[in-house]
Design an enzyme around this catalytic site. Structure first.
Site, PDB file in Angstrom:
ATOM      1  CG  ASP A 252       1.749   4.506   0.101  1.00  0.00           C
ATOM      2  OD1 ASP A 252       2.656   4.636   0.941  1.00  0.00           O
ATOM      3  OD2 ASP A 252       0.764   5.273   0.042  1.00  0.00           O
ATOM      4  CB  ALA A 253       5.446  -0.394   1.955  1.00  0.00           C
ATOM      5  CE  LYS A 254       2.213   6.730   4.023  1.00  0.00           C
ATOM      6  NZ  LYS A 254       1.417   6.014   2.984  1.00  0.00           N
ATOM      7  NE  ARG A 255       6.615  -3.012   4.571  1.00  0.00           N
ATOM      8  CZ  ARG A 255       5.488  -3.573   4.966  1.00  0.00           C
ATOM      9  NH1 ARG A 255       4.853  -3.073   6.027  1.00  0.00           N
ATOM     10  NH2 ARG A 255       4.997  -4.621   4.345  1.00  0.00           N
TER      11      ARG A 255
ATOM     12  CB  THR B 284       6.322   5.253   0.635  1.00  0.00           C
ATOM     13  OG1 THR B 284       5.463   4.195   1.076  1.00  0.00           O
ATOM     14  CG2 THR B 284       5.745   5.885  -0.617  1.00  0.00           C
TER      15      THR B 284
END
Length: 267
Positions: free
Chosen positions: A88-91, A115
């Protein structure tokens, strides 16, 4: 392929539950445990009852624990190889920078999925999706209270922003058939709309538990006809269910089983 690995885990463990691994220094101090032993105990206690694990990179980075993040992903893959890991990094960035973020997720950390944020456009998704065996989980309608400030805006084409993201992710960006969407359990009406728009595309569902999402409403809105298609994430409600060194693993396991059983009762 990530989606096949995910669905195999869902079938094997009869579970749609994803356990979020969010190590909080204050919580660990209260428990009186060290990070890596705590992580491995939580993983071992819950692995038979989940379809995925989801370490949140910010929690590890804040603790200067990138080494432990690498170690726990390796531990999962070595000891529970049928359970995929979603980083879960939401890069979200452009060009060569996105290439480096993709290398971080898939080559440095060896995650099975990551993510990402689509705000900068579809070309920023391609550096991740070109890893054909990996999953790319695109933010669409997030679970936070303020998500509607942008995601519910109506665009010139008559769709909301989240509807446009859903359509583009399923129709234009998914060349390698390895994209998924993030849709919050806190918005079941929007979830139902997205399910209609994207067909069988798997959806990662945060917001159950501490954020107040309702299991029954979520399943009614988003479940596929085959009883799959959802990855229901819970972090705090499982990993911090126990409050003592001697019970945190057993309490986490029971909380995970309880959530799995609640979900399965409505499948």
């Amino acid at each position: 392929m990530f989606i096949q690995q995910l669905e195999h885990a869902q079938d094997k463990n009869q579970s749609l539950v994803c356990v979020g691994l969010d190590p909080n220094a204050e919580k660990l101090s209260e428990l009186g445990v060290d990070l890596l032993p705590w992580l491995t105990a939580i993983v071992d206690a819950t692995a038979a009852h989940v379809c995925a694990f989801k370490p949140q990179i910010a929690y590890f980075a804040a603790l200067k624990a990138e080494t432990e993040l690498t170690q726990i992903i390796q531990y999962i893959q070595q000891n529970h190889p049928t359970v995929p890991v979603i980083l879960d990094a939401k890069r979200g960035d452009i060009g060569s920078t996105a290439d480096q973020y993709a290398a971080e997720a898939f080559q440095r950390y060896q995650a099975d999925a990551v993510t990402v944020n689509p705000y900068m456009g579809g070309d920023t998704i391609e550096p991740y999706s070109k890893f054909k065996d990996k999953g790319v989980v695109v933010l669409c309608k997030t679970s936070n209270a303020g998500s509607g400030e942008l995601q519910n805006l109506t665009l010139a084409n008559g769709d909301t922003l989240f509807q446009t993201v859903a359509k583009k992710a399923s129709q234009d960006w998914n060349h390698n058939h390895n994209l998924l969407l993030v849709v919050g359990a806190t918005y079941p009406n929007e979830l139902a709309t997205i399910r209609q728009l994207v067909g069988d595309m798997p959806l990662l569902i945060p917001g159950i538990g501490a954020q107040g999402g309702d299991v029954e409403a979520t399943l009614k809105a988003g479940l596929r006809t085959d009883g799959k298609g959802l990855i229901i994430s819970s972090s705090r409600g499982i990993i911090y269910a126990g409050d003592k060194p001697e019970n945190y693993a057993a309490k986490a396991e029971q909380a995970c089983i309880d959530l799995k059983n609640t979900i399965n009762a409505f499948r």
